[in-house]
Write a protein that holds these residues in place. Structure first.
Motif, PDB file in Angstrom:
ATOM      1  N   ALA A  45       0.854  -1.188   0.000  1.00  0.00           N
ATOM      2  CA  ALA A  45       0.000   0.000   0.000  1.00  0.00           C
ATOM      3  C   ALA A  45       0.883   1.229   0.000  1.00  0.00           C
ATOM      4  O   ALA A  45       1.994   1.217   0.538  1.00  0.00           O
ATOM      5  N   ALA A  46       0.390   2.301  -0.605  1.00  0.00           N
ATOM      6  CA  ALA A  46       1.144   3.555  -0.659  1.00  0.00           C
ATOM      7  C   ALA A  46       0.205   4.718  -0.373  1.00  0.00           C
ATOM      8  O   ALA A  46      -0.908   4.777  -0.906  1.00  0.00           O
ATOM      9  N   GLY A  47       0.666   5.633   0.470  1.00  0.00           N
ATOM     10  CA  GLY A  47      -0.149   6.781   0.821  1.00  0.00           C
ATOM     11  C   GLY A  47       0.555   8.090   0.525  1.00  0.00           C
ATOM     12  O   GLY A  47       1.791   8.156   0.477  1.00  0.00           O
ATOM     13  N   PHE A  48      -0.225   9.131   0.344  1.00  0.00           N
ATOM     14  CA  PHE A  48       0.287  10.483   0.127  1.00  0.00           C
ATOM     15  C   PHE A  48      -0.283  11.386   1.219  1.00  0.00           C
ATOM     16  O   PHE A  48      -1.501  11.485   1.370  1.00  0.00           O
ATOM     17  N   VAL A  49       0.595  12.018   1.983  1.00  0.00           N
ATOM     18  CA  VAL A  49       0.173  12.942   3.030  1.00  0.00           C
ATOM     19  C   VAL A  49       0.737  14.312   2.673  1.00  0.00           C
ATOM     20  O   VAL A  49       1.946  14.474   2.524  1.00  0.00           O
ATOM     21  N   PHE A  50      -0.138  15.290   2.562  1.00  0.00           N
ATOM     22  CA  PHE A  50       0.291  16.591   2.050  1.00  0.00           C
ATOM     23  C   PHE A  50      -0.645  17.685   2.544  1.00  0.00           C
ATOM     24  O   PHE A  50      -1.798  17.423   2.907  1.00  0.00           O
ATOM     25  N   PRO A  51      -0.184  18.934   2.550  1.00  0.00           N
ATOM     26  CA  PRO A  51      -1.052  20.049   2.927  1.00  0.00           C
ATOM     27  C   PRO A  51      -1.894  20.530   1.748  1.00  0.00           C
ATOM     28  O   PRO A  51      -1.490  20.402   0.586  1.00  0.00           O
ATOM     29  N   VAL A  52      -3.038  21.082   2.061  1.00  0.00           N
ATOM     30  CA  VAL A  52      -3.857  21.750   1.053  1.00  0.00           C
ATOM     31  C   VAL A  52      -3.319  23.164   0.876  1.00  0.00           C
ATOM     32  O   VAL A  52      -3.157  23.902   1.842  1.00  0.00           O
ATOM     33  N   HIS A  53      -2.991  23.529  -0.368  1.00  0.00           N
ATOM     34  CA  HIS A  53      -2.502  24.878  -0.675  1.00  0.00           C
ATOM     35  C   HIS A  53      -3.485  25.560  -1.619  1.00  0.00           C
ATOM     36  O   HIS A  53      -3.816  25.013  -2.678  1.00  0.00           O
ATOM     37  N   MET A  54      -3.939  26.721  -1.223  1.00  0.00           N
ATOM     38  CA  MET A  54      -4.863  27.494  -2.070  1.00  0.00           C
ATOM     39  C   MET A  54      -6.088  26.668  -2.459  1.00  0.00           C
ATOM     40  O   MET A  54      -6.586  26.745  -3.568  1.00  0.00           O
TER      41      MET A  54
END
Length: 259
Positions: A45-54
């Protein structure tokens, strides 16, 4: 289940989220999207964790997904870290991934204190504490479902967000790189160079002991939030607002994630 989580972080919210989720999942490798590292072994399994920008997916995340090595049939999940306005971000990511025959099986919104300092500070200590507790509870709730590879509809903001904020995102996304023209540095700057080191977009160079921005900005505000002298400003009002980075994340954690 062997899992890899790719994370993108500026002020530490997404790194804390990735670490907390990894601890709950177990057998999970954390890889910064800015580090150029590949998984040590093939994940399930692979996940992406990131901030919301604009109110959307940052351009660097879209580039990472476009260029990454993809595996057919892999279970993909994502966590969009935001200050309460996830809008259509996870739907956008789902659509982008579909172009590369990648299926986003779960998309989660996690709310943490905001770091967009032009609009104000992150809130009171009590407010920030409550958000942290609520975010941790949500991560712990979702971790077993991710571990079991459950399918779930991606989370989204209310309809008005998805209309208004998506319109703004689409109108501004081509100009985000140029928005660093509003950064300035005042006389408190001591030429420490931390702003250059924490920028995940490699957008800052120190010139004659002062930072210069190079029109590759992602609006993460790591530079302004990590400056120990509060010497970096954005527009006219940021000098009066407190700075914020996640209390569990150290400066060395951020610099170690950037290659």
């Amino acid at each position: 289940m062997k899992t890899v989580i790719y994370y993108y972080t500026g002020t530490g919210n997404s790194l804390w989220t990735a670490r907390t989720l990894a601890q709950e999942l177990g057998d999970t490798e954390l890889i910064p999207m800015t580090g150029g590292t590949k998984p040590q072994s093939k994940p399930e399994a692979a996940g992406f964790v990131f901030p919301v920008h604009m109110w959307g997916v940052p351009g660097r995340i879209l580039e990472f997904i476009r260029d990454m090595e993809k595996s057919e049939g892999l279970y993909y999940f994502a966590v969009a870290v935001n200050a309460g306005q996830v809008s259509r971000t996870l739907i956008q990511l789902e659509e982008e991934m579909r172009q590369y025959k990648m299926r986003l099986s779960a998309g989660i919104s996690v709310e943490l204190p905001g770091n967009y300092v032009p609009w104000g500070g992150p809130g009171t200590e009590e407010e920030m504490k409550k958000l942290g507790i609520k975010a941790e509870e949500k991560i712990k709730k979702w971790a077993p479902r991710i571990k079991a590879k459950q399918e779930a509809k991606v989370e989204r903001g209310p309809l008005w967000q998805r209309i208004v904020f998506t319109y703004i995102y689409n109108m501004t996304k081509k100009h985000i790189n140029m928005m660093d023209k509003n950064f300035t540095v005042d006389d408190k700057c001591n030429s420490c160079g931390i702003c250059e080191k924490v920028c995940p977009a490699h957008n800052i160079n120190m010139v004659s002991g002062k930072p210069e921005w190079n029109r590759k900005c992602q609006q993460c505000f790591a530079c302004i939030q990590w400056c120990p002298q509060a010497a970096i400003q954005y527009g006219k009002d940021t000098a009066k607002y407190p700075r914020y980075h996640h209390p569990s994340v150290k400066l060395s954690d951020i610099t170690a994630s950037i290659k």
